[in-house]
Design an enzyme around this catalytic site. Sequence first.
Site, mmCIF file in Angstrom:
data_model
loop_
_atom_site.group_PDB
_atom_site.id
_atom_site.type_symbol
_atom_site.label_atom_id
_atom_site.label_comp_id
_atom_site.label_asym_id
_atom_site.label_seq_id
_atom_site.Cartn_x
_atom_site.Cartn_y
_atom_site.Cartn_z
ATOM 1 N N ASP A 8 38.752 34.749 30.952
ATOM 2 C CA ASP A 8 39.451 34.211 32.380
ATOM 3 C C ASP A 8 39.824 35.383 33.469
ATOM 4 O OD1 ASP A 8 39.941 31.930 33.902
ATOM 5 O OD2 ASP A 8 41.880 33.186 34.328
ATOM 6 N N TYR A 22 42.757 40.078 40.369
ATOM 7 C CA TYR A 22 43.564 40.853 39.348
ATOM 8 C C TYR A 22 43.304 42.153 39.184
ATOM 9 C CZ TYR A 22 43.751 36.090 37.408
ATOM 10 O OH TYR A 22 43.771 34.630 37.165
ATOM 11 N N LYS A 48 36.778 34.489 40.017
ATOM 12 C CA LYS A 48 37.603 33.311 41.212
ATOM 13 C C LYS A 48 37.147 33.928 42.537
ATOM 14 C CE LYS A 48 41.255 32.060 37.876
ATOM 15 N NZ LYS A 48 40.941 33.040 37.046
#
Length: 323
Positions: A47, A52, A81
């Site tokens: 994930d 990030y 994402k």
Amino acid sequence: MLTSPTITLKPTGAQMPQIGFGTWKHYGSKATDAVYTGLKVGYRLLDCACDYGNEKECGEGLKRALDDGVVAREDVWVVSKLWNTFHRKEHVREAVMRSLSDWGVSYFDIYYVHFPISLAYVPPDTRYPPGWFFDGKSQVKHDPVPLRETWEALEQLVDEGYIRHLGVSNVCSALLMDLLSYARHRPSVLQIEIHPYNAQPRAVQFAQEQGIAVTAYSSFGPLGFRELNTPKSLRTPPLFGHPTVTAVAEAHGCTPAQAVLRWATQRGLAVIPKSDTEQQMRENLLSAEIVLADEERAAITGLDVGLRFNDPADDFEGCHIFS
């Protein structure tokens, strides 16, 4: 090698690993090594997210595992994402393609809308990842883009084979209800903050009733946010030292982390804990072997006070998604 139980996703019937590997706050070569070690241990869902700032490094860990024959690409769920600054339809493809390139893969198994917040576009050659501030310092600049515009652009990428499953993160049930009214490709997964201090039973119930799997992030409550010195996390007692959690852990001869994870997975939730050591990686996967009694699960659920540690309104002007 350890394995994870799975959750069946709709509409494809694909088996998503219930215990995934979280990559938030893994940086540089440590991110590469962590992903590689996690895959060797047995994790099959990674994930990650544009925000990030570690997708390239995580991709290098995946490539090393592929090259060494540890895994095959089709056995690993790679998750990313869409960041807030790429919500306009003309920027969605750019964001997805950049993340695919950084990962070194040709498709994402799950791709989420990270937040239901649209911010002004920041070109990647100006700053990447863009972060929350338009000027890179303090200015939060909103850009009112309907979620429907963003979703339809993502659906096109599903049609083209770049995304296998779509998901939404950090959305409330009302917005999810609205999305379901027009989605051509329904969200397969909802990813939200869930831990004993924020159990979210109604959000979980609604999503599951709609056939949407739920992934819990920040399963350990304040722990991950204490690294960031956030006020809420610093004034909240750590879950691993809470008498309710430690009592359950002692009864099963497991760690508090394992008890908390099993509390979540026995609710039918997927989890994506971050692990800093190989021992933690193994312990998190082994949590699936524990069986908590109903009264133990109820005791842990009793810690729920609706406390969110990831609320953008605490830090970023106008980002009232939970207000």
